[in-house]
Design a protein around this motif. Structure first.
Motif, short mmCIF file in Angstrom:
data_model
loop_
_atom_site.label_atom_id
_atom_site.label_comp_id
_atom_site.label_asym_id
_atom_site.label_seq_id
_atom_site.Cartn_x
_atom_site.Cartn_y
_atom_site.Cartn_z
N LEU A 1 0.81 -1.28 -0.19
CA LEU A 1 0.03 0.29 0.37
C LEU A 1 0.94 1.26 -0.10
O LEU A 1 0.46 1.95 -0.81
CB LEU A 1 -1.02 -0.01 1.54
CG LEU A 1 -1.69 1.06 1.38
CD1 LEU A 1 -2.52 1.27 -0.30
CD2 LEU A 1 -2.73 1.27 2.87
N ALA A 2 1.71 0.78 0.62
CA ALA A 2 3.17 2.46 0.74
C ALA A 2 2.98 2.72 -0.91
O ALA A 2 3.78 3.73 -1.09
CB ALA A 2 3.87 1.25 1.47
N LYS A 3 3.77 1.41 -1.87
CA LYS A 3 4.21 1.69 -3.25
C LYS A 3 3.05 2.51 -3.72
O LYS A 3 3.49 3.15 -4.53
CB LYS A 3 4.38 0.38 -2.96
CG LYS A 3 4.94 0.95 -4.42
CD LYS A 3 5.84 -0.93 -5.11
CE LYS A 3 7.66 -1.37 -5.08
NZ LYS A 3 8.01 -2.59 -5.54
N LYS A 4 2.11 1.73 -3.32
CA LYS A 4 0.83 2.53 -4.25
C LYS A 4 0.71 3.54 -3.58
O LYS A 4 0.55 4.53 -4.75
CB LYS A 4 -0.58 1.45 -4.40
CG LYS A 4 -0.24 0.12 -4.77
CD LYS A 4 -1.75 -0.72 -4.73
CE LYS A 4 -0.93 -2.07 -5.37
NZ LYS A 4 -2.17 -2.83 -4.94
N SER A 5 0.74 4.48 -2.62
CA SER A 5 0.60 5.48 -2.36
C SER A 5 1.20 6.55 -2.26
O SER A 5 0.55 8.02 -2.04
CB SER A 5 -0.52 5.06 -0.21
OG SER A 5 -1.41 4.14 -0.70
N VAL A 6 2.59 6.48 -2.63
CA VAL A 6 3.58 7.57 -2.82
C VAL A 6 2.96 8.79 -3.27
O VAL A 6 3.22 9.70 -3.04
CB VAL A 6 4.95 6.65 -2.50
CG1 VAL A 6 5.92 7.85 -3.76
CG2 VAL A 6 5.62 6.89 -1.20
N ASN A 7 2.87 7.73 -4.65
CA ASN A 7 2.20 9.44 -5.96
C ASN A 7 1.64 9.95 -5.57
O ASN A 7 1.34 10.96 -5.97
CB ASN A 7 2.36 7.79 -7.33
CG ASN A 7 3.03 8.18 -7.61
OD1 ASN A 7 5.06 8.29 -7.36
ND2 ASN A 7 3.08 6.53 -8.49
N VAL B 1 4.52 14.75 7.53
CA VAL B 1 4.76 14.03 7.93
C VAL B 1 5.03 12.91 7.75
O VAL B 1 5.83 11.58 7.85
CB VAL B 1 3.48 14.59 9.29
CG1 VAL B 1 4.06 13.31 10.24
CG2 VAL B 1 4.04 15.54 10.05
N VAL B 2 4.31 12.25 6.86
CA VAL B 2 3.93 11.13 6.46
C VAL B 2 5.02 10.53 5.38
O VAL B 2 5.52 9.82 5.76
CB VAL B 2 2.54 10.91 5.44
CG1 VAL B 2 2.50 9.24 5.01
CG2 VAL B 2 1.16 10.97 6.47
N LEU B 3 5.04 11.23 4.49
CA LEU B 3 6.70 11.14 4.17
C LEU B 3 7.64 11.02 4.72
O LEU B 3 8.76 9.98 3.89
CB LEU B 3 6.60 12.31 2.28
CG LEU B 3 5.67 12.21 1.30
CD1 LEU B 3 6.06 13.52 0.37
CD2 LEU B 3 6.14 10.57 0.67
N SER B 4 8.09 11.74 5.69
CA SER B 4 9.28 11.28 6.56
C SER B 4 9.06 10.35 7.32
O SER B 4 10.01 9.45 7.13
CB SER B 4 8.68 12.91 7.74
OG SER B 4 10.20 12.46 9.00
N ASP B 5 7.79 9.95 7.86
CA ASP B 5 7.78 8.71 8.51
C ASP B 5 7.94 7.75 7.49
O ASP B 5 8.52 6.25 8.09
CB ASP B 5 6.44 8.65 9.12
CG ASP B 5 5.50 8.83 10.23
OD1 ASP B 5 6.59 10.15 11.01
OD2 ASP B 5 4.46 9.84 10.82
N LEU B 6 7.11 7.51 6.34
CA LEU B 6 7.72 6.73 5.39
C LEU B 6 8.85 6.61 4.74
O LEU B 6 9.74 5.28 4.58
CB LEU B 6 6.74 6.83 4.14
CG LEU B 6 5.14 6.34 4.13
CD1 LEU B 6 4.69 6.94 3.27
CD2 LEU B 6 5.18 5.07 3.87
#
Length: 127
Positions: A33-39, A59-64
């Motif tokens: 899901l992370a891979k699909k949601s990054v874009n 914040v989300v991108l930093s955590d990821l």
């Protein structure tokens, strides 16, 4: 991130901010899901006019980046663009988050990150 008392944000933007945060937390436990949601996160970071959403996406991108470094690292130039954001709070939060990633070696000094970071350090914003 929620606005201070002087800045009112429409309830829809606050709800979207919470949805972004919740989706980000779910992505931390699911690599697919992370891979699909990054874009999706990157598009929101670059297109949304709302500083609440941009800040929550940061914040989300930093955590990821901490959890899935190789997934976010190629997109750090786009994250670094937030160091030049029109909103003072987003700029400051971007500086704090990127500094944390740099200090913990999740991100390296490469590409435009170094120059954008230097410009952010000399920002004359009151925050």
């Amino acid at each position: 991130f929620e606005p201070s008392g002087s800045e009112m944000t429409p309830p829809e933007q606050l709800l979207q901010g919470h949805v972004i945060g919740a989706l980000g937390k779910i992505c931390l436990s699911d690599a697919t899901l992370a891979k699909k949601s990054v874009n999706l996160f990157l598009r929101e970071l670059s297109c949304t006019p709302s500083p609440v959403l941009r800040n929550n996406v940061l914040v989300v991108l930093s955590d990821l980046c901490v959890r899935y470094t190789s997934l976010i690292d190629p997109h750090m130039p786009m994250v670094a663009m937030c160091l030049r954001d029109s909103n003072d709070v987003v700029r400051q939060h971007a500086l704090v988050l990127i500094t944390r990633l740099l200090c913990t070696d999740y991100v390296k000094w490469k590409g435009p990150l170094f120059f954008r970071y230097l410009v952010a350090l000399v920002d004359d914003s009151p925050i």
